[in-house]
Design a protein around this motif. Structure first.
Motif, PDB file in Angstrom:
ATOM      1  N   LYS A 235       3.573   0.228 -14.130  1.00 59.90           N
ATOM      2  CA  LYS A 235       3.296  -0.674 -15.186  1.00 59.90           C
ATOM      3  C   LYS A 235       4.527  -1.601 -14.710  1.00 59.90           C
ATOM      4  CE  LYS A 235       1.277   1.833 -18.832  1.00 59.90           C
ATOM      5  NZ  LYS A 235       1.325   2.402 -19.999  1.00 59.90           N
ATOM      6  N   ASN A 236       5.578  -1.401 -14.335  1.00 61.45           N
ATOM      7  CA  ASN A 236       6.738  -2.206 -13.832  1.00 61.45           C
ATOM      8  C   ASN A 236       6.284  -3.056 -12.847  1.00 61.45           C
ATOM      9  OD1 ASN A 236       8.328  -1.120 -15.714  1.00 61.45           O
ATOM     10  ND2 ASN A 236       9.162   0.192 -14.222  1.00 61.45           N
ATOM     11  N   TYR A 237       5.170  -2.805 -12.131  1.00 56.89           N
ATOM     12  CA  TYR A 237       4.703  -3.604 -10.954  1.00 56.89           C
ATOM     13  C   TYR A 237       3.874  -4.786 -11.410  1.00 56.89           C
ATOM     14  CZ  TYR A 237       5.937   0.614  -8.039  1.00 56.89           C
ATOM     15  OH  TYR A 237       6.650   1.600  -7.507  1.00 56.89           O
ATOM     16  N   ILE A 238       3.497  -4.766 -12.526  1.00 55.10           N
ATOM     17  CA  ILE A 238       2.123  -5.576 -12.887  1.00 55.10           C
ATOM     18  C   ILE A 238       2.617  -6.688 -13.644  1.00 55.10           C
ATOM     19  CG2 ILE A 238      -0.070  -5.677 -14.407  1.00 55.10           C
ATOM     20  CD1 ILE A 238       0.573  -3.506 -12.047  1.00 55.10           C
ATOM     21  N   LEU A 239       2.179  -7.974 -13.341  1.00 57.05           N
ATOM     22  CA  LEU A 239       2.666  -9.317 -13.840  1.00 57.05           C
ATOM     23  C   LEU A 239       1.297  -9.572 -14.752  1.00 57.05           C
ATOM     24  CD1 LEU A 239       3.915 -11.277 -10.747  1.00 57.05           C
ATOM     25  CD2 LEU A 239       5.231 -10.298 -12.680  1.00 57.05           C
ATOM     26  N   GLU A 240       1.395 -10.356 -15.823  1.00 55.48           N
ATOM     27  CA  GLU A 240       0.385 -10.729 -16.636  1.00 55.48           C
ATOM     28  C   GLU A 240      -0.272 -12.116 -15.995  1.00 55.48           C
ATOM     29  OE1 GLU A 240      -0.710  -9.399 -19.377  1.00 55.48           O
ATOM     30  OE2 GLU A 240       0.702  -7.888 -19.133  1.00 55.48           O
TER      31      GLU A 240
ATOM     32  N   ILE B 108       4.749   8.002 -10.416  1.00 52.41           N
ATOM     33  CA  ILE B 108       5.521   7.050 -11.106  1.00 52.41           C
ATOM     34  C   ILE B 108       4.685   6.062 -11.662  1.00 52.41           C
ATOM     35  CG2 ILE B 108       7.220   5.350 -10.395  1.00 52.41           C
ATOM     36  CD1 ILE B 108       7.934   7.216  -7.939  1.00 52.41           C
ATOM     37  N   ASP B 109       5.019   5.548 -12.906  1.00 55.16           N
ATOM     38  CA  ASP B 109       4.415   4.515 -13.735  1.00 55.16           C
ATOM     39  C   ASP B 109       4.433   3.340 -13.024  1.00 55.16           C
ATOM     40  OD1 ASP B 109       3.140   3.146 -15.586  1.00 55.16           O
ATOM     41  OD2 ASP B 109       4.467   3.588 -17.376  1.00 55.16           O
TER      42      ASP B 109
ATOM     43  N   LEU C 137       0.859  -1.174   0.119  1.00 54.41           N
ATOM     44  CA  LEU C 137      -0.086  -0.221  -0.114  1.00 54.41           C
ATOM     45  C   LEU C 137       0.908   1.102   0.047  1.00 54.41           C
ATOM     46  CD1 LEU C 137      -2.766  -1.248   2.631  1.00 54.41           C
ATOM     47  CD2 LEU C 137      -3.017  -1.031   0.090  1.00 54.41           C
ATOM     48  N   LEU C 138       1.861   1.307   0.788  1.00 55.90           N
ATOM     49  CA  LEU C 138       2.805   2.385   0.903  1.00 55.90           C
ATOM     50  C   LEU C 138       3.382   2.570  -0.561  1.00 55.90           C
ATOM     51  CD1 LEU C 138       4.467   4.472   2.333  1.00 55.90           C
ATOM     52  CD2 LEU C 138       6.070   2.631   3.042  1.00 55.90           C
ATOM     53  N   ILE C 139       3.883   1.598  -1.077  1.00 56.49           N
ATOM     54  CA  ILE C 139       4.515   1.797  -2.603  1.00 56.49           C
ATOM     55  C   ILE C 139       3.861   2.039  -3.464  1.00 56.49           C
ATOM     56  CG2 ILE C 139       5.634   0.289  -4.514  1.00 56.49           C
ATOM     57  CD1 ILE C 139       6.986  -1.541  -2.208  1.00 56.49           C
ATOM     58  N   ILE C 140       2.328   1.741  -3.556  1.00 51.67           N
ATOM     59  CA  ILE C 140       1.540   2.346  -4.559  1.00 51.67           C
ATOM     60  C   ILE C 140       1.167   3.701  -4.204  1.00 51.67           C
ATOM     61  CG2 ILE C 140      -0.827   2.088  -5.486  1.00 51.67           C
ATOM     62  CD1 ILE C 140      -0.378  -1.053  -5.025  1.00 51.67           C
ATOM     63  N   GLY C 141       0.838   3.973  -2.760  1.00 49.83           N
ATOM     64  CA  GLY C 141       0.467   5.365  -2.615  1.00 49.83           C
ATOM     65  C   GLY C 141       1.717   6.373  -2.933  1.00 49.83           C
ATOM     66  N   ILE C 142       3.018   6.081  -2.531  1.00 54.93           N
ATOM     67  CA  ILE C 142       3.961   6.967  -2.990  1.00 54.93           C
ATOM     68  C   ILE C 142       4.194   6.937  -4.358  1.00 54.93           C
ATOM     69  CG2 ILE C 142       6.205   7.113  -2.897  1.00 54.93           C
ATOM     70  CD1 ILE C 142       6.369   6.089  -0.047  1.00 54.93           C
TER      71      ILE C 142
END
Length: 145
Positions: free
Chosen positions: A140-145, A137-138, A126-131
């Motif tokens: 897209k690098n967090y997302i897995l197919e 910050i894009d 939650l902290l990483i997404i909130g920041i």
């Protein structure tokens, strides 16, 4: 509604009827009980549609830490692109400024951290997404197919 996220939207698959549960504001007769700014509901929907809140809550993510670096990977729900496209087109295109939505959604993620104090990995996600949202910050690098 006041808490309009995927977990509070129930759809009966045969009839297609939709039920919203757990409202923070409601009408009883002609009297409105509670008040929630409609922009809050848009931000709540955005944190589900565009920012994977429900994936985090459902433990559909992994997080690792190495040499002062966190790596967050979120598993993308089925039909994510289609649902997010229509949400953006139908609900957000003309209803809210994108910068305001980004800041409101960032605030939602950051304010949820204490509510998940029993799970350090969820708190970190939650902290990483909130920041990431706050600093635009894009993700897209967090997302897995």
């Amino acid at each position: 509604h006041g808490d309009l996220c995927f977990n509070n939207i129930l759809i009966e698959p045969i009839s297609g009827s939709i039920k919203l549960i757990d409202p923070k504001a409601d009408f009883i007769g002609n009297n409105k009980i509670g008040y929630v700014d409609p922009l809050y509901d848009l931000a709540k929907l955005n944190h589900s549609f565009g920012c994977f809140y429900d994936s985090i809550i459902s433990n559909m993510f992994s997080i690792s830490f190495d040499k002062d670096q966190y790596e967050l990977k979120i598993f993308k729900p089925f039909n994510y692109e289609m649902a997010n496209f229509y949400f953006q087109k139908i609900f957000l295109a003309n209803l809210i400024n994108k910068e305001l939505l980004r800041i409101l959604t960032s605030n939602l993620f950051l304010s949820m951290i204490p509510l998940h104090k029993d799970d350090e990995q969820k708190m970190a996600a939650l902290l990483i997404i909130g920041i990431s949202l706050f600093y635009d910050i894009d993700m897209k690098n967090y997302i897995l197919e």
